[in-house]
Design an enzyme around this catalytic site. Structure first.
Site, PDB file in Angstrom:
ATOM      1  N   GLY A  10       0.826  -1.222   0.000  1.00  0.00           N
ATOM      2  CA  GLY A  10       0.000   0.000   0.000  1.00  0.00           C
ATOM      3  C   GLY A  10       0.852   1.261   0.000  1.00  0.00           C
ATOM      4  O   GLY A  10       2.015   1.259   0.383  1.00  0.00           O
ATOM      5  N   ARG A  14      -2.778   8.142   3.905  1.00  0.00           N
ATOM      6  CA  ARG A  14      -3.052   8.986   5.076  1.00  0.00           C
ATOM      7  C   ARG A  14      -1.782   9.519   5.746  1.00  0.00           C
ATOM      8  O   ARG A  14      -1.835  10.414   6.572  1.00  0.00           O
ATOM      9  CB  ARG A  14      -3.915   8.192   6.087  1.00  0.00           C
ATOM     10  CG  ARG A  14      -5.333   7.956   5.591  1.00  0.00           C
ATOM     11  CD  ARG A  14      -6.079   6.914   6.417  1.00  0.00           C
ATOM     12  NE  ARG A  14      -5.800   5.531   5.989  1.00  0.00           N
ATOM     13  CZ  ARG A  14      -6.322   4.442   6.535  1.00  0.00           C
ATOM     14  NH1 ARG A  14      -7.136   4.556   7.570  1.00  0.00           N
ATOM     15  NH2 ARG A  14      -6.012   3.231   6.083  1.00  0.00           N
ATOM     16  N   GLY A  78      -6.586  -3.829  -2.664  1.00  0.00           N
ATOM     17  CA  GLY A  78      -7.075  -4.221  -1.345  1.00  0.00           C
ATOM     18  C   GLY A  78      -6.259  -5.343  -0.717  1.00  0.00           C
ATOM     19  O   GLY A  78      -5.474  -6.015  -1.387  1.00  0.00           O
ATOM     20  N   GLY A 140     -11.554  -2.597  11.607  1.00  0.00           N
ATOM     21  CA  GLY A 140     -12.635  -3.522  11.267  1.00  0.00           C
ATOM     22  C   GLY A 140     -13.173  -4.144  12.547  1.00  0.00           C
ATOM     23  O   GLY A 140     -12.408  -4.519  13.435  1.00  0.00           O
ATOM     24  N   ARG A 329      32.820  13.330  16.627  1.00  0.00           N
ATOM     25  CA  ARG A 329      32.158  12.731  15.463  1.00  0.00           C
ATOM     26  C   ARG A 329      33.178  12.057  14.545  1.00  0.00           C
ATOM     27  O   ARG A 329      34.393  12.218  14.735  1.00  0.00           O
ATOM     28  CB  ARG A 329      31.383  13.802  14.694  1.00  0.00           C
ATOM     29  CG  ARG A 329      32.277  14.879  14.117  1.00  0.00           C
ATOM     30  CD  ARG A 329      31.490  16.076  13.628  1.00  0.00           C
ATOM     31  NE  ARG A 329      32.373  17.115  13.150  1.00  0.00           N
ATOM     32  CZ  ARG A 329      32.742  17.280  11.886  1.00  0.00           C
ATOM     33  NH1 ARG A 329      32.296  16.454  10.957  1.00  0.00           N
ATOM     34  NH2 ARG A 329      33.558  18.248  11.546  1.00  0.00           N
ATOM     35  N   ARG A 436      55.605  33.012  16.354  1.00  0.00           N
ATOM     36  CA  ARG A 436      54.809  34.239  16.293  1.00  0.00           C
ATOM     37  C   ARG A 436      55.787  35.402  16.347  1.00  0.00           C
ATOM     38  O   ARG A 436      56.944  35.224  16.730  1.00  0.00           O
ATOM     39  CB  ARG A 436      53.829  34.313  17.465  1.00  0.00           C
ATOM     40  CG  ARG A 436      54.476  34.201  18.836  1.00  0.00           C
ATOM     41  CD  ARG A 436      53.500  34.593  19.934  1.00  0.00           C
ATOM     42  NE  ARG A 436      53.621  33.814  21.153  1.00  0.00           N
ATOM     43  CZ  ARG A 436      54.395  34.165  22.184  1.00  0.00           C
ATOM     44  NH1 ARG A 436      55.165  35.244  22.133  1.00  0.00           N
ATOM     45  NH2 ARG A 436      54.423  33.422  23.262  1.00  0.00           N
TER      46      ARG A 436
HETATM   47  C1  UD1 Z   1      -7.041  -3.327   7.830  1.00  0.00           C
HETATM   48  C2  UD1 Z   1      -8.205  -4.304   7.971  1.00  0.00           C
HETATM   49  C3  UD1 Z   1      -9.010  -3.938   9.211  1.00  0.00           C
HETATM   50  C4  UD1 Z   1      -8.120  -3.970  10.431  1.00  0.00           C
HETATM   51  C5  UD1 Z   1      -6.901  -3.068  10.233  1.00  0.00           C
HETATM   52  C6  UD1 Z   1      -5.904  -3.284  11.366  1.00  0.00           C
HETATM   53  C7  UD1 Z   1      -8.866  -4.970   5.722  1.00  0.00           C
HETATM   54  C8  UD1 Z   1      -9.883  -4.806   4.654  1.00  0.00           C
HETATM   55  N1  UD1 Z   1      -9.068  -4.235   6.806  1.00  0.00           N
HETATM   56  O1  UD1 Z   1      -7.579  -2.039   7.576  1.00  0.00           O
HETATM   57  O2  UD1 Z   1     -10.089  -4.863   9.393  1.00  0.00           O
HETATM   58  O3  UD1 Z   1      -8.867  -3.561  11.580  1.00  0.00           O
HETATM   59  O4  UD1 Z   1      -6.225  -3.381   9.004  1.00  0.00           O
HETATM   60  O5  UD1 Z   1      -4.870  -2.363  11.331  1.00  0.00           O
HETATM   61  O6  UD1 Z   1      -7.953  -5.745   5.574  1.00  0.00           O
HETATM   62  N2  UD1 Z   1      -1.926  -3.348   1.568  1.00  0.00           N
HETATM   63  C9  UD1 Z   1      -1.392  -3.994   0.480  1.00  0.00           C
HETATM   64  N3  UD1 Z   1      -2.083  -3.981  -0.692  1.00  0.00           N
HETATM   65  C10 UD1 Z   1      -3.289  -3.357  -0.831  1.00  0.00           C
HETATM   66  C11 UD1 Z   1      -3.834  -2.703   0.313  1.00  0.00           C
HETATM   67  C12 UD1 Z   1      -3.134  -2.729   1.501  1.00  0.00           C
HETATM   68  O7  UD1 Z   1      -0.299  -4.573   0.558  1.00  0.00           O
HETATM   69  O8  UD1 Z   1      -3.838  -3.390  -1.933  1.00  0.00           O
HETATM   70  C13 UD1 Z   1      -1.157  -3.382   2.838  1.00  0.00           C
HETATM   71  C14 UD1 Z   1      -0.772  -2.001   3.336  1.00  0.00           C
HETATM   72  O9  UD1 Z   1       0.519  -1.645   2.849  1.00  0.00           O
HETATM   73  C15 UD1 Z   1      -0.789  -2.173   4.843  1.00  0.00           C
HETATM   74  C16 UD1 Z   1      -1.769  -3.314   5.084  1.00  0.00           C
HETATM   75  O10 UD1 Z   1      -1.989  -3.940   3.846  1.00  0.00           O
HETATM   76  O11 UD1 Z   1       0.458  -2.544   5.350  1.00  0.00           O
HETATM   77  C17 UD1 Z   1      -3.112  -2.828   5.666  1.00  0.00           C
HETATM   78  O12 UD1 Z   1      -3.695  -1.903   4.782  1.00  0.00           O
HETATM   79  P1  UD1 Z   1      -4.501  -0.639   5.305  1.00  0.00           P
HETATM   80  O13 UD1 Z   1      -4.990   0.116   4.141  1.00  0.00           O
HETATM   81  O14 UD1 Z   1      -3.702   0.089   6.326  1.00  0.00           O
HETATM   82  O15 UD1 Z   1      -5.758  -1.367   6.016  1.00  0.00           O
HETATM   83  P2  UD1 Z   1      -6.732  -0.748   7.100  1.00  0.00           P
HETATM   84  O16 UD1 Z   1      -7.674   0.166   6.417  1.00  0.00           O
HETATM   85  O17 UD1 Z   1      -5.960  -0.207   8.236  1.00  0.00           O
HETATM   86 CA    CA Z   2      -3.780   0.023   8.658  1.00  0.00          CA
END
Ligand code: UD1
Ligand code: CA
Length: 449
Positions: A10, A14, A78, A140, A329, A436
């Site tokens: 991801g 935010r 996702g 969640g 350093r 000097r």
């Molecule tokens: C997610 C959970 C939520 C949980 C929370 C805990 C889902 C749908 N929701 O939400 O239930 O309470 O974590 O912190 O899973 N990522 C990918 N590929 C993607 C999307 C995300 O690798 O396509 C990775 C992100 O880099 C991150 C992790 O997955 O490290 C979680 O993604 P994030 O968007 O933070 O999920 P939350 O909305 O926090």
């Molecule tokens: Ca998260």
């Protein structure tokens, strides 16, 4: 048999940052690095990291770690879509798969071990780490029975106002029976507010899924924005400092002190207010650091005092005192029983035992013997505008106040440099050097006009 998969594809919108979220640092270590470290007790057979947004950068940041497999998620559709990318890599794998969000840096290794053990005993298709949070906003929500069997997970944004009152949350850490998960993954839909493939939807297709509540809910904090990153830092600092206090390190006003996890301290070390210890720093028995000091990647011997000073990439031996207001350093090496005082900067230099530089000096690219006394305001002029040059000052030598030693230059043993000298040539052992102009007196002088 346990395999681990960390979701790190991801962007982390935010965070409002150019850096991928999982590479943000927390007390000197990236978020994803911390997540991988928290798996060490499991001795995972395979470690997969799902990368996407700035994937090469993430890969590069983890390049010093062994046995990682990187799996690309080209589009970030996702968390469910991220895990679907594993189907190819794990086709023939049998056993447990622990899936961890890459933004959960406060997990304890013991917690993950307990989760896996619990899962193995409960014979569930999946066991989720869950927590009862005082403020569940953003997470969640877990809908489960008295016996912790999970029926559904509803993302915060998909919750009705009534569902939002449920404070049992999904930590984003899941132990799956991989073969069963592999059957469920293709069934995921995008039927939710974000129109993403949610990993949490697999609950609908697995039998059975169990909740395992974490004891310390702070462990599951997910980092989504800078505020959460700052709070995680505080939590981590509290943990680190409590451990050192229990191990016999004294801290005065610990709230003002920060210590990286990579730092090693011995008992009877005293840390005064506003002290910051970073990187690969070691501080040995009986030393007193602070108030107001920063030590980074340095080794401090026993019974050393460092007062209002900055020490980086350097080593200080026993019973030496540093400061107030000194800056060491670039591999400064100070032997035992030295005194480095007010407004002294030492860079890439070594000082022998019982040597003093107590006031207002710069020593750069210099090698000093034992029992040298550097007079106030002595400067090694080490830079000709293009190259750095070395100064050697042998044992027993004393430099007068405000002397300039123009490198390259060597002062022999037991040399005395007269105050205000500009020394440009080597000086033999046991000499007094005066470089000097002689003082002139003009008698009966009266100010013109
Ligand atoms: C997610 C959970 C939520 C949980 C929370 C805990 C889902 C749908 N929701 O939400 O239930 O309470 O974590 O912190 O899973 N990522 C990918 N590929 C993607 C999307 C995300 O690798 O396509 C990775 C992100 O880099 C991150 C992790 O997955 O490290 C979680 O993604 P994030 O968007 O933070 O999920 P939350 O909305 O926090
Ligand atoms: Ca998260």
């Amino acid at each position: 048999m346990v395999a681990v998969a960390v979701l790190a594809a991801g962007k982390g919108t935010r965070m409002k940052s150019d850096l991928p979220k999982v590479l943000h640092l927390l007390a000197g270590k990236s978020l994803v690095g911390r997540v991988l470290d928290s798996c060490h007790l499991l001795q995972p057979e395979r470690q997969l990291v799902i990368i996407g947004y700035q994937g090469q950068k993430v890969k590069q940041a983890l390049s010093d770690r062994q046995n990682l497999e990187f799996v690309e998620q080209k589009e970030q559709l996702g968390t469910g879509h991220a895990v679907q990318q594993l189907l190819k890599s794990l086709t023939n794998y049998q056993g447990e798969l622990l899936v961890i969000n890459g933004d959960a840096p406060l997990l304890r290794a013991e917690t993950l071990q307990k989760l896996v053990e619990f899962h193995q005993k409960s014979k569930s298709a999946a066991t989720l780490l869950t927590a009862l949070l005082p403020d569940p906003q953003g997470y969640g929500r877990i809908v489960c029975n008295q016996d912790q069997t999970i029926h559904q997970i509803i993302e915060d944004r998909d919750c009705s106002s009534e569902q939002k009152l449920n404070n049992r949350v999904n930590a984003g850490i899941y132990c799956f029976d991989w073969q069963k998960l592999a059957q469920a993954l293709p069934k995921l839909s995008t039927n939710n507010d974000q129109q993403e493939y949610y990993l949490t939807e697999v609950v609908d297709y697995l039998d059975k899924v169990t909740a395992f509540d974490v004891e310390d809910y702070q462990e599951i904090n997910g980092i989504n924005d800078r505020l959460q990153l700052a709070n995680a830092y505080d939590i981590l600092q509290t943990r680190i400092k409590e451990n050192w206090l229990k191990a016999g390190v004294m801290m005065h006003n610990p709230d003002t002190i920060t210590i990286d996890e990579t730092v090693k301290l011995e008992s009877d070390v005293i840390l005064e207010p506003q002290t910051h210890l970073q990187g690969n720093t070691i501080i040995k028995r009986g030393s007193q650091i602070g108030p107001g000091s920063l030590i980074k990647n340095s080794t401090i011997g026993e019974n050393v005092k460092v007062l209002y000073s900055v020490v980086s990439d350097s080593a200080i031996d026993n019973n030496t005192t540093i400061g107030p207001y000194a800056h060491l350093r670039g591999d400064a090496r100070i032997a035992a029983n030295c005194r480095i005082g007010n407004f002294v900067e030492i860079k890439t230099s070594s000082l022998g035992a019982n040597t003093n530089a107590a006031h207002l000096s710069y020593l750069g690219n210099a090698t000093l013997g034992e029992k040298v006394n550097i007079g106030a305001g002595t400067i090694t002029a080490n830079y000709d505008g293009v190259n750095k040059h070395c100064t050697t000052i042998k044992s027993g030598t004393k430099t007068g106040s405000n002397s300039v030693l123009v490198a390259p230059v060597t002062l022999g043993q037991n040399v005395t440099v007269a105050a205000g000298s500009v020394v440009t040539k080597d000086v033999d052992d046991d000499c007094l050097v005066i470089a000097r102009s002689r003082q002139k007196e003009i008698a009966n002088w009266s100010t013109p006009g």
